[in-house]
Design an enzyme around this catalytic site. Sequence first.
Site, PDB file in Angstrom:
ATOM      1  N   TYR A  59      15.183  -3.987  19.968  1.00  0.00           N
ATOM      2  CA  TYR A  59      15.094  -2.955  18.939  1.00  0.00           C
ATOM      3  C   TYR A  59      13.922  -1.992  19.097  1.00  0.00           C
ATOM      4  CZ  TYR A  59      11.923  -6.552  16.995  1.00  0.00           C
ATOM      5  OH  TYR A  59      10.935  -7.497  16.827  1.00  0.00           O
ATOM      6  N   HIS A 119       8.268 -11.001  16.668  1.00  0.00           N
ATOM      7  CA  HIS A 119       8.023 -11.392  15.275  1.00  0.00           C
ATOM      8  C   HIS A 119       7.713 -12.880  15.195  1.00  0.00           C
ATOM      9  CE1 HIS A 119       8.452 -11.646  10.942  1.00  0.00           C
ATOM     10  NE2 HIS A 119       9.341 -12.613  11.101  1.00  0.00           N
ATOM     11  N   ARG A 123       2.319  -5.065  15.932  1.00  0.00           N
ATOM     12  CA  ARG A 123       2.658  -6.379  16.475  1.00  0.00           C
ATOM     13  C   ARG A 123       3.075  -6.188  17.930  1.00  0.00           C
ATOM     14  NH1 ARG A 123       7.753  -8.152  16.733  1.00  0.00           N
ATOM     15  NH2 ARG A 123       8.536  -7.150  14.837  1.00  0.00           N
TER      16      ARG A 123
END
Length: 401
Positions: free
Chosen positions: A306, A297, A293
């Site tokens: 992160y 998200h 990805r």
Amino acid sequence: MTVESTAARTPRRSAGSKAGTTGTKRTTSTTKKAAGAGRSAEPALVQLLTPEGKRVKNAEFDKYVADITADDLRGLYRDMVLTRRFDAEATSLQRQGELGLWASLLGQEAAQIGSGRALRDDDYVFPTYREHGVAWCRGVDPTNLLGMFRGVNNGGWDPSGNNFHLYTIVIGSQTLHATGYAMGITKDGADSAVIAYFGDGASSQGDVAEAFTFSAVYNAPVVFFCQNNQWAISEPTEKQSRVPLYQRAQGFGFPGVRVDGNDVLANLAVTKWALERARAGEGPTLVEAFTYRMGAHTTSDDPTRYRGDEERLAWEAKDPILRLRRYLESSNHADEAFFAELEAENEALGRRVREAVRAMPDPDHFAIFENVYADGHALVDEERAQFAAYQASFADEDGGK
């Protein structure tokens, strides 16, 4: 040679490391030690097209794309390019306040277009909320995908019209729906198949394990297509599983295979193989599309909190659209006129999406109360009256306007 035997004979890689990535900042040495116990080499990976756009021969899966033509290849490229443009427009529209939320598929175009084009018209699809490319392959108008995210409808299309179910927000539940539907197909004597899409995060849900159990016991004609994009929101895959995800199928008694998720030809071939197994009465298959990805998200997520830029840059070098373009150019299957025409189509799609979203009518504010009970209910009537009074209060504040 079966996929199971290929996987068994190929050295496997530890779950604490990812092919083609530089790792993640959040992984601790303890996690790596535990996740890598008993495994030291890379898992089997089906690949037919390298990131550099070179064809790779695979005796087991080449036959499923042996008859692909130059027109087919250009079609796959067009599908991915237009899907990415639609996705980018939707992201921009959300940033402009036109949509409440959007889940981008950026980087996962090959997994979705390759698997979507492997389907027959009579096959049935159970998506999550990110399968915009599969929806494109099923003939769902992309503007219809946006109604739910704008808050003007509960889905936007007729599932039976395209054999493409409504988007599923509850994580993993669609795998159970797909399994039940596939069991019904068997009872009806049909020779079609079912495919359920889900992510690596959903693979940790109990619903998915239950779907695996029922599909195996009842030999259901279903393909479980897991898009492992490496991150379940902010948790890396290595913190969810001590084995590669495709190997979980072995414990339930059906085959699993890992495919290069950024290789549209490999996704097409592997999904065709899995669907043919299902139609032939050989039961379920788990396909793990190993992809990435590249964006957030959803538009409410900030991936910079992160994961590092170096990881994303490593995967950008394996971009699914770029690798197919390289192959088209090196094989003389596409010229500049083709790319120029596609770019014009791309711009037209972007304009159409923007105009369609802004033209969507607001829903009736009271429609929510009409679809609860068929014959009405006193409590719903009371709530409707309370909501009507609430709405009227705004008119009073505006002097009755």
